[in-house]
Scaffold this motif. Structure first.
Motif, PDB file in Angstrom:
ATOM      1  N   GLU A  85       0.833  -1.203   0.000  1.00 60.96           N
ATOM      2  CA  GLU A  85       0.000   0.000   0.000  1.00 60.96           C
ATOM      3  C   GLU A  85       0.870   1.255   0.000  1.00 60.96           C
ATOM      4  O   GLU A  85       1.935   1.302   0.614  1.00 60.96           O
ATOM      5  CB  GLU A  85      -0.907   0.009   1.230  1.00 60.96           C
ATOM      6  N   LYS A  86       0.408   2.269  -0.709  1.00 60.20           N
ATOM      7  CA  LYS A  86       1.040   3.580  -0.688  1.00 60.20           C
ATOM      8  C   LYS A  86       0.277   4.461   0.299  1.00 60.20           C
ATOM      9  O   LYS A  86      -0.953   4.376   0.399  1.00 60.20           O
ATOM     10  CB  LYS A  86       1.018   4.214  -2.076  1.00 60.20           C
ATOM     11  N   TYR A  87       1.006   5.311   0.994  1.00 57.68           N
ATOM     12  CA  TYR A  87       0.390   6.121   2.042  1.00 57.68           C
ATOM     13  C   TYR A  87       0.187   7.563   1.585  1.00 57.68           C
ATOM     14  O   TYR A  87       0.902   8.056   0.703  1.00 57.68           O
ATOM     15  CB  TYR A  87       1.242   6.074   3.311  1.00 57.68           C
ATOM     16  N   ILE A  88      -0.791   8.212   2.189  1.00 57.93           N
ATOM     17  CA  ILE A  88      -1.101   9.603   1.842  1.00 57.93           C
ATOM     18  C   ILE A  88       0.126  10.477   2.055  1.00 57.93           C
ATOM     19  O   ILE A  88       0.441  11.339   1.236  1.00 57.93           O
ATOM     20  CB  ILE A  88      -2.296  10.104   2.678  1.00 57.93           C
ATOM     21  N   GLU A  89       0.850  10.245   3.146  1.00 57.39           N
ATOM     22  CA  GLU A  89       2.134  10.891   3.382  1.00 57.39           C
ATOM     23  C   GLU A  89       3.212   9.811   3.261  1.00 57.39           C
ATOM     24  O   GLU A  89       3.304   8.953   4.142  1.00 57.39           O
ATOM     25  CB  GLU A  89       2.181  11.543   4.766  1.00 57.39           C
ATOM     26  N   TYR A  98      -3.246   1.686  -6.446  1.00 56.35           N
ATOM     27  CA  TYR A  98      -3.720   0.923  -7.602  1.00 56.35           C
ATOM     28  C   TYR A  98      -2.977   1.294  -8.879  1.00 56.35           C
ATOM     29  O   TYR A  98      -2.805   0.446  -9.764  1.00 56.35           O
ATOM     30  CB  TYR A  98      -5.229   1.105  -7.760  1.00 56.35           C
ATOM     31  N   LEU A  99      -2.521   2.533  -8.988  1.00 51.35           N
ATOM     32  CA  LEU A  99      -1.700   2.903 -10.140  1.00 51.35           C
ATOM     33  C   LEU A  99      -0.396   2.108 -10.139  1.00 51.35           C
ATOM     34  O   LEU A  99       0.059   1.626 -11.187  1.00 51.35           O
ATOM     35  CB  LEU A  99      -1.401   4.406 -10.122  1.00 51.35           C
ATOM     36  N   TRP A 100       0.210   1.963  -8.958  1.00 52.94           N
ATOM     37  CA  TRP A 100       1.458   1.217  -8.840  1.00 52.94           C
ATOM     38  C   TRP A 100       1.244  -0.259  -9.201  1.00 52.94           C
ATOM     39  O   TRP A 100       2.046  -0.868  -9.902  1.00 52.94           O
ATOM     40  CB  TRP A 100       2.001   1.359  -7.423  1.00 52.94           C
ATOM     41  N   ARG A 101       0.158  -0.839  -8.735  1.00 49.67           N
ATOM     42  CA  ARG A 101      -0.111  -2.250  -9.031  1.00 49.67           C
ATOM     43  C   ARG A 101      -0.410  -2.459 -10.512  1.00 49.67           C
ATOM     44  O   ARG A 101       0.027  -3.451 -11.102  1.00 49.67           O
ATOM     45  CB  ARG A 101      -1.283  -2.732  -8.175  1.00 49.67           C
ATOM     46  N   CYS A 138      -0.734   5.064 -16.408  1.00 48.61           N
ATOM     47  CA  CYS A 138      -0.615   4.802 -14.970  1.00 48.61           C
ATOM     48  C   CYS A 138       0.738   5.261 -14.434  1.00 48.61           C
ATOM     49  O   CYS A 138       0.827   5.820 -13.336  1.00 48.61           O
ATOM     50  CB  CYS A 138      -0.805   3.314 -14.691  1.00 48.61           C
ATOM     51  N   TYR A 139       1.786   5.021 -15.213  1.00 52.22           N
ATOM     52  CA  TYR A 139       3.122   5.403 -14.737  1.00 52.22           C
ATOM     53  C   TYR A 139       3.261   6.924 -14.637  1.00 52.22           C
ATOM     54  O   TYR A 139       3.765   7.451 -13.645  1.00 52.22           O
ATOM     55  CB  TYR A 139       4.197   4.837 -15.671  1.00 52.22           C
ATOM     56  N   VAL A 140       2.792   7.624 -15.673  1.00 52.55           N
ATOM     57  CA  VAL A 140       2.865   9.089 -15.651  1.00 52.55           C
ATOM     58  C   VAL A 140       2.055   9.654 -14.485  1.00 52.55           C
ATOM     59  O   VAL A 140       2.518  10.526 -13.745  1.00 52.55           O
ATOM     60  CB  VAL A 140       2.370   9.673 -16.989  1.00 52.55           C
ATOM     61  N   ALA A 141       0.837   9.135 -14.303  1.00 55.25           N
ATOM     62  CA  ALA A 141      -0.009   9.617 -13.205  1.00 55.25           C
ATOM     63  C   ALA A 141       0.629   9.314 -11.852  1.00 55.25           C
ATOM     64  O   ALA A 141       0.610  10.156 -10.941  1.00 55.25           O
ATOM     65  CB  ALA A 141      -1.390   8.972 -13.296  1.00 55.25           C
TER      66      ALA A 141
END
Length: 260
Positions: free
Chosen positions: A124-128, A142-145, A197-200
């Motif tokens: 998981e990626k965190y907000i901070e 989800y972009l990373w996955r 996804c990568y750019v975003a």
């Protein structure tokens, strides 16, 4: 009948040329896609003075970078300081070959890379970034996955399409090439989705962790290979579908002509 047969031979040559071009485009796009997945230059950071950054406090960051427990903020800071590059599977930084505290500064640099584990890809990626108590950032997670999964789906679709194409050659029929074209079109969509996804993901990360004033970031040649692969897949798909459908129509007209 002879003039029409002669015309039919010309048309067959046209279809064969289209299929050869489509196969070449498919092969090139597959090579580009495989090369982009296997290399580490999707995004590059350029630091003005990397040798000075990897001294004293910077050396501690480098040691944390190679640690298995390094979080997103830790390794991103190291990428900023040390001319880092990021791929889909690995992250790399450029450091002096001899980085001991008692050694004088070196200009001889080497690149060290650390692979993302499978758990890292689905973490998981965190907000901070770096703060586990800040909550999950669903968009970046989800972009990373997706950027990890989509290239393999794209390659799988192209390989399956190539298999159908071989079966079509064995059956001496162009009609199954429609399925090959559809699969290449879906592969192109996956590749295009990967690029988006990568750019975003990069843009959202840099909003959380802005680039320092002395650091410049840019997309690398591995990313460019993926960008080129997508239109090649679409062009191959268009040629496969056009050749199969048009040949089918010509064959139907020829049968009707002979019956008449």
């Amino acid at each position: 009948v002879f003039p029409y047969s002669s015309k039919g031979a010309v048309m067959d040559n046209r279809f064969a040329t289209a299929l050869v071009i489509a196969c070449v485009l498919s092969l090139i796009s597959t090579i580009y896609m495989a090369a982009s997945i296997g290399t580490d230059f999707w995004y590059e950071y350029h630091t003005l003075s990397p040798a000075e950054n990897v001294s004293e406090a910077g050396r501690t960051i480098w040691e944390e970078f190679v640690s298995e427990e390094a979080d997103e903020k830790t390794y991103t800071d190291a990428l900023f300081r040390c001319n880092g590059t990021v791929g889909l599977w690995r992250r790399c930084i450029t450091v002096p070959k001899n980085s001991h505290w008692y050694s004088p500064p070196e200009t001889d640099m080497t690149t060290n890379c650390i692979s993302f584990s499978l758990s890292d890809q689905f973490m998981e990626k965190y907000i901070e970034p770096g703060n586990h108590n800040s909550g999950t950032d669903l968009n970046r997670t989800y972009l990373w996955r997706l950027q990890f999964l989509l290239p393999f789906v794209s390659l799988g679709l192209m390989c399956f399409g190539a298999l159908i194409g071989l079966c079509a050659c064995a059956c001496r029929s162009l009609y199954p090439a429609i399925a090959t074209g559809v699969l290449h079109f879906l592969a192109g969509l996956c590749t295009l989705g990967l690029v988006g996804c990568y750019v975003a993901g990069i843009e959202l990360l840099h909003k959380k962790l802005p680039l320092p004033d002395d650091v410049r970031g840019e997309f690398g040649w591995s990313f460019c290979l993926a960008c080129v692969s997508a239109p090649l897949q679409f062009m191959a798909a268009a040629l496969f579908i056009w050749a199969a459908r048009t040949n089918r129509k010509e064959f139907t007209l020829l049968k009707a002509y002979r019956v008449a």
